[in-house]
Design an enzyme around this catalytic site. Structure first.
Site, short mmCIF file in Angstrom:
data_model
loop_
_atom_site.label_atom_id
_atom_site.label_comp_id
_atom_site.label_asym_id
_atom_site.label_seq_id
_atom_site.Cartn_x
_atom_site.Cartn_y
_atom_site.Cartn_z
N ASN A 150 58.97 49.81 46.01
CA ASN A 150 58.12 49.99 47.19
C ASN A 150 58.87 49.95 48.52
O ASN A 150 58.56 50.69 49.44
CB ASN A 150 56.96 48.98 47.19
CG ASN A 150 57.45 47.55 47.26
OD1 ASN A 150 58.50 47.21 46.72
ND2 ASN A 150 56.70 46.71 47.92
N GLY A 226 59.18 42.12 41.61
CA GLY A 226 58.46 43.15 40.88
C GLY A 226 57.10 42.62 40.45
O GLY A 226 56.57 41.68 41.04
N GLU A 248 59.82 36.95 42.71
CA GLU A 248 58.89 37.36 43.77
C GLU A 248 57.97 38.40 43.16
O GLU A 248 58.38 39.51 42.88
CB GLU A 248 59.66 37.98 44.95
CG GLU A 248 60.68 37.06 45.59
CD GLU A 248 60.05 35.88 46.28
OE1 GLU A 248 58.86 35.94 46.63
OE2 GLU A 248 60.74 34.86 46.44
N CYS A 282 53.91 44.20 49.06
CA CYS A 282 53.36 43.01 48.39
C CYS A 282 52.56 42.14 49.35
O CYS A 282 51.72 41.36 48.91
CB CYS A 282 54.49 42.22 47.74
SG CYS A 282 55.79 41.81 48.91
N GLU A 460 62.83 33.17 48.89
CA GLU A 460 63.96 33.90 49.44
C GLU A 460 64.00 33.63 50.95
O GLU A 460 63.14 32.94 51.48
CB GLU A 460 63.78 35.40 49.18
CG GLU A 460 63.75 35.74 47.70
CD GLU A 460 63.78 37.24 47.41
OE1 GLU A 460 62.97 37.97 48.00
OE2 GLU A 460 64.63 37.67 46.62
P1 NDP Z 1 58.09 46.24 37.98
O1 NDP Z 1 57.90 44.83 37.57
O2 NDP Z 1 57.63 47.30 37.09
O3 NDP Z 1 59.63 46.54 38.23
C1 NDP Z 1 60.44 45.80 39.12
C2 NDP Z 1 61.89 45.98 38.73
O4 NDP Z 1 62.08 45.40 37.44
C3 NDP Z 1 62.32 47.43 38.59
O5 NDP Z 1 63.68 47.57 38.94
C4 NDP Z 1 62.12 47.68 37.11
O6 NDP Z 1 62.87 48.76 36.65
C5 NDP Z 1 62.60 46.36 36.54
N1 NDP Z 1 62.12 46.04 35.20
C6 NDP Z 1 61.03 46.53 34.53
N2 NDP Z 1 60.95 45.98 33.30
C7 NDP Z 1 61.99 45.12 33.18
C8 NDP Z 1 62.45 44.25 32.15
N3 NDP Z 1 61.84 44.16 30.97
N4 NDP Z 1 63.56 43.51 32.37
C9 NDP Z 1 64.20 43.58 33.55
N5 NDP Z 1 63.84 44.40 34.57
C10 NDP Z 1 62.73 45.15 34.38
O7 NDP Z 1 57.46 46.36 39.42
P2 NDP Z 1 57.32 47.66 40.30
O8 NDP Z 1 58.66 48.30 40.46
O9 NDP Z 1 56.18 48.44 39.79
O10 NDP Z 1 56.99 47.02 41.73
C11 NDP Z 1 55.72 46.71 42.16
C12 NDP Z 1 55.45 45.23 42.00
O11 NDP Z 1 56.38 44.48 42.76
C13 NDP Z 1 54.09 44.85 42.53
O12 NDP Z 1 53.47 43.98 41.61
C14 NDP Z 1 54.40 44.11 43.81
O13 NDP Z 1 53.43 43.17 44.18
C15 NDP Z 1 55.69 43.47 43.49
N6 NDP Z 1 56.40 43.12 44.69
C16 NDP Z 1 56.51 41.79 45.04
C17 NDP Z 1 57.13 41.41 46.22
C18 NDP Z 1 57.28 39.97 46.58
O14 NDP Z 1 58.09 39.68 47.43
N7 NDP Z 1 56.54 39.06 45.99
C19 NDP Z 1 57.65 42.42 47.14
C20 NDP Z 1 57.49 43.78 46.67
C21 NDP Z 1 56.88 44.10 45.49
P3 NDP Z 1 62.21 50.23 36.60
O15 NDP Z 1 61.50 50.46 37.88
O16 NDP Z 1 63.38 51.07 36.46
O17 NDP Z 1 61.28 50.21 35.43
#
Ligand code: NDP
Length: 480
Positions: A150, A226, A248, A282, A460
């Site tokens: 994002n 994520g 996070e 987020c 963080e």
């Molecule tokens: P994901 O959890 O799908 O992915 C986050 C990252 O983790 C990506 O690089 C993804 O790779 C990787 N990933 C996915 N599966 C695995 C695994 N099994 N092991 C290790 N790494 C993995 O989230 P999104 O990318 O869809 O992001 C959106 C989410 O992030 C929302 O829920 C949002 O709220 C949250 N978010 C939280 C923030 C905070 O500060 N609390 C800030 C911004 C977002 P790939 O994309 O290549 O699958």
């Protein structure tokens, strides 16, 4: 365009030679390919990082700081290129990438270039026992950083900058959906003279590349941003290895509006809180609770403003809402409109896909406002992470607080009021890691950033990140 891994200061193809397609969300076309890395590539990155660690962890703070500042300056120099790449890869309006994403990536490096020179540990004189204790804060070793799509470069650098400032070496993975600016950052790292192996960037799928980082027995800490489901999965893998974790995760943030607020400021900010970056931040306030006496007025004014938001191609100056990041994400967003309708909620505006002339295959969606009557509905309990907000009235402070806290998430909350007592009561009782009062996303990088409950563990930002990326060791010296 082929996005290769960046390992030991060099660009290389993944060992299996495989690449996956990278889509441009504004037109739905494949415009590049990224390395589809496996655990073998992660191992190679780990070895480069482990080899670089003894020297980097003994590099003076002044030298580390100088290199981090140089990276920051180069990001500023290349702002236009990076912003264009971010907008193309993610679908966000170019104006947003120029004003927020890329400047913040530079600030992340500059902030930690300064912060590391001020980071110190404590000493405790044990009076009467002839002893002095002091705390050594040592870098952990090789750490893993995994970030989402994002705010691609913004969040990637938010982890990497404190990790390397503290003397660690890193194996990092950006989201496979938005790899472009992390790739461009690799070029900047070489230009800035970051020693080879200090930061290694491995591209690929979360479930293979990301998972290999988490599973690696010698990568001792994972900083992850994520989804909550992914975070829980990572925690399960990391727990038996006793890895240090910073998670996070998702949010379902309340935006609580009282009638005594500065109405115009609240209205303008609530548009941003709801729809900035297509609602894919987020911290966005996706559940809007409005005091009953101004509910109808707010509803009318808010919808009027939302309807003015122009959905369009990210490169156009007038675009307020760009493309959603992927086709899958667009479909998920769309499905929530049907869910809302089935639950008996009212779609007050939006709710439909948008066809942008000339970019018919892009992933565009109208900013959408849904009126709900029950906070337990799925629209109010599940993270949608797109341009959809719900609104609902409340009558008393107690009710507003109860509604705000009635979610499994606990990232942030926004409060609009000019009542000091209420401000303090809500600030203390909201179950979130961050409370914005009469503002939103006003960031001071020294503050702790993160959530409670299903929004994650750890913080963080500021010295919190430097504490995460170091291990405290107590030394006790007895003297006669
Ligand atoms: P994901 O959890 O799908 O992915 C986050 C990252 O983790 C990506 O690089 C993804 O790779 C990787 N990933 C996915 N599966 C695995 C695994 N099994 N092991 C290790 N790494 C993995 O989230 P999104 O990318 O869809 O992001 C959106 C989410 O992030 C929302 O829920 C949002 O709220 C949250 N978010 C939280 C923030 C905070 O500060 N609390 C800030 C911004 C977002 P790939 O994309 O290549 O699958």
């Amino acid at each position: 365009m082929k996005i290769q891994n960046y390992i030991n200061g060099k660009f290389e193809n993944p060992i299996n030679g495989e690449f996956i397609d990278n889509y441009n969300p504004s037109n739905g076309e494949v415009y590049g390919q990224i390395a589809n890395s496996t655990s073998e590539d992660v191992e190679k990155a780990y070895e480069a990082a482990a080899k670089a660690f003894p020297s980097w962890s003994n590099t003076t703070l002044e030298e580390r700081s100088k290199i981090l500042s140089k990276i920051a300056n180069l990001i500023v120099e290349k702002l236009d290129i990076l912003a264009e790449a971010e907008s193309k890869d993610n679908g966000k309006p170019i104006s947003l990438a120029k004003q927020i994403d890329i400047p913040r990536a530079a600030e992340n490096f500059q902030f930690y270039a300064n912060a590391i020179t001020q980071f110190s540990s404590e000493a405790h004189e044990s009076i009467g026992l002839n002893a002095i204790n002091f705390t050594l804060r040592q870098p952990i070793g090789v750490v893993g950083c995994i970030s989402p799509w994002n705010l691609p470069l913004y969040l990637f650098t938010w982890k990497i900058a404190p990790a390397i400032a503290a003397g660690n070496c890193v194996v990092a993975k950006p989201s496979e959906v938005t790899p472009m600016t992390a790739y461009l950052l690799s070029e900047i790292l070489n230009e800035a003279g970051l020693p080879k192996g200090v930061l290694n960037i491995v591209h690929g799928l979360g479930t293979s590349t990301g998972q290999a980082i988490v599973e690696h027995p010698n990568i001792k800490a994972i900083s992850f941003t994520g989804g909550t489901k992914t975070g829980a999965h990572i925690a399960r893998i990391a727990a038996p290895m006793f890895k240090k974790l910073s998670l996070e995760l998702g949010g379902k943030n309340p935006n609580i509006i009282f009638s005594d607020c500065d109405y115009d400021k609240m209205l303008a900010t609530t548009i941003r809180t709801s729809f900035a970056n297509q609602g894919q931040i987020c911290l966005c306030g996706s559940r809007i609770f409005v005091e009953a006496q101004i509910y109808e007025r707010f509803k009318r004014d808010f919808i009027k403003e939302v309807k003015k938001l122009k959905v369009g191609h990210p490169s156009k100056r007038k675009t307020a809402i760009g493309a959603l990041v992927s086709k899958e994400h667009l479909e998920k967003i769309e499905s929530f409109v049907a869910i809302a309708e089935n639950e008996g909620a009212r779609i007050l505006c939006g709710g439909l896909e948008v066809t942008v002339p000339g970019f018919e295959n892009g992933y565009y969606f109208q900013p959408t406002v849904i009126e709900v009557t029950d906070n337990s509905c799925r629209v109010n309990q599940e993270e949608i992470f797109g341009p959809i907000v719900s609104i609902m009235p409340f009558k008393t402070d107690a009710e507003a607080l109860q509604l705000a806290n009635d979610t499994k998430y606990g990232l942030s909350a926004t409060l609009w009021t000019n009542n000091l007592n209420r401000t303090m009561q809500f600030s203390k009782q909201l179950q979130t890691g961050i409370v914005w009062v009469n503002t939103w996303m006003l960031r001071d990088l020294r503050t702790p950033f993160g959530g409670k409950k299903a929004s994650g563990i750890g913080r963080e930002g500021g010295f919190e990140a430097l504490r995460f990326f170091t291990e405290p060791k107590n030394i006790c010296i007895h003297y006669e």
